[in-house]
Design a protein around this motif. Structure first.
Motif, PDB file in Angstrom:
ATOM      1  N   ARG A  45       0.824  -1.213   0.000  1.00  0.00           N
ATOM      2  CA  ARG A  45       0.000   0.000   0.000  1.00  0.00           C
ATOM      3  C   ARG A  45       0.850   1.252   0.000  1.00  0.00           C
ATOM      4  O   ARG A  45       0.530   2.238  -0.654  1.00  0.00           O
ATOM      5  CB  ARG A  45      -0.949   0.000   1.204  1.00  0.00           C
ATOM      6  CG  ARG A  45      -1.900   1.185   1.231  1.00  0.00           C
ATOM      7  CD  ARG A  45      -2.794   1.172   2.461  1.00  0.00           C
ATOM      8  NE  ARG A  45      -2.079   1.038   3.707  1.00  0.00           N
ATOM      9  CZ  ARG A  45      -1.414   2.043   4.301  1.00  0.00           C
ATOM     10  NH1 ARG A  45      -1.375   3.220   3.743  1.00  0.00           N
ATOM     11  NH2 ARG A  45      -0.799   1.844   5.445  1.00  0.00           N
ATOM     12  N   ALA A  48       1.687   2.047  -3.550  1.00  0.00           N
ATOM     13  CA  ALA A  48       0.534   2.390  -4.382  1.00  0.00           C
ATOM     14  C   ALA A  48       0.080   3.829  -4.175  1.00  0.00           C
ATOM     15  O   ALA A  48      -0.489   4.435  -5.072  1.00  0.00           O
ATOM     16  CB  ALA A  48      -0.619   1.432  -4.100  1.00  0.00           C
ATOM     17  N   ARG A  71       2.356  -2.945  -8.906  1.00  0.00           N
ATOM     18  CA  ARG A  71       1.584  -4.169  -8.740  1.00  0.00           C
ATOM     19  C   ARG A  71       2.392  -5.089  -7.841  1.00  0.00           C
ATOM     20  O   ARG A  71       3.557  -4.831  -7.570  1.00  0.00           O
ATOM     21  CB  ARG A  71       1.211  -4.810 -10.067  1.00  0.00           C
ATOM     22  CG  ARG A  71       2.340  -5.155 -10.961  1.00  0.00           C
ATOM     23  CD  ARG A  71       1.843  -5.504 -12.392  1.00  0.00           C
ATOM     24  NE  ARG A  71       2.955  -5.975 -13.188  1.00  0.00           N
ATOM     25  CZ  ARG A  71       3.169  -7.232 -13.525  1.00  0.00           C
ATOM     26  NH1 ARG A  71       2.308  -8.164 -13.155  1.00  0.00           N
ATOM     27  NH2 ARG A  71       4.210  -7.584 -14.226  1.00  0.00           N
TER      28      ARG A  71
END
Length: 188
Positions: A45, A48, A71
């Motif tokens: 996370r 991201a 990813r």
């Protein structure tokens, strides 16, 4: 505006002491410039949510790159982040970043209540649950299983303590102290 052919932003980089190590590029992935990164955060996370990361051998030499893709991939090593950076678009460009550390600006990272930065642990005193001093935290080493707390001990080899609640029940960053509950042989 981007700097030509570098993938770097033209924004001013934060000072080195404001950068937090979030991963390590261990090699390229494929031929399109993706990087295989061993994350230091418990989840991907952190990657991201970032628009910019800093890659280099040390924080003071890290260069900013715009993040264009994130990813994840489960491997036998654990979770791997596949990171794509602007203008790092072939294997040769990705190989130039291999064996480098990935950093983020501390202000750009959002932590959950129970998460903390590794750099906040460094230098903390470590004591046993009976109050016996053990040493100071030198690092938190990421491993495929639980991470390992590296404790420097004066006049003795470093102690390695798995970062699990049963062995590290209390972390009090305000007091700069970590309490461990060692099992027989752990500190020998």
């Amino acid at each position: 505006m981007a700097l030509p052919d570098t993938g770097m932003t033209d924004a001013a980089s934060p000072p080195a002491d404001a950068l937090v190590r979030i991963g390590y590029v261990f090699r390229p992935h494929g031929v399109r410039g993706e990087l295989k990164v061993a994350p230091e955060a418990e989840s991907a996370r952190a990657f991201a949510d970032l628009a910019t990361v800093y890659v280099g051998a040390a924080p003071e030499r890290a260069r900013p790159y715009d993040v264009t893709g994130v990813r994840t991939q489960e491997t036998k090593r654990g979770l791997t982040v596949l990171l794509t950076l602007r203008d790092v678009d072939d294997r040769t460009a990705a190989e130039a970043l291999a064996k480098r550390t990935v950093y983020a600006a501390a202000d750009d990272l959002a932590l959950d209540e129970e998460e903390l930065f590794v750099h906040d642990l460094i230098g903390a005193r470590v004591v046993t649950d009976t109050g016996t001093p053990v040493g100071t935290v030198a690092d938190l080493m990421p491993l495929p299983g639980p991470d390992v707390l590296v404790i420097e001990r004066p006049g003795r080899p470093d102690a390695l303590v798995p970062w699990v609640e049963a062995l590290v029940p209390t972390v009090d960053l305000d007091a700069g102290c970590i309490t461990i509950a060692p099992i027989d042989g752990l500190l020998d």
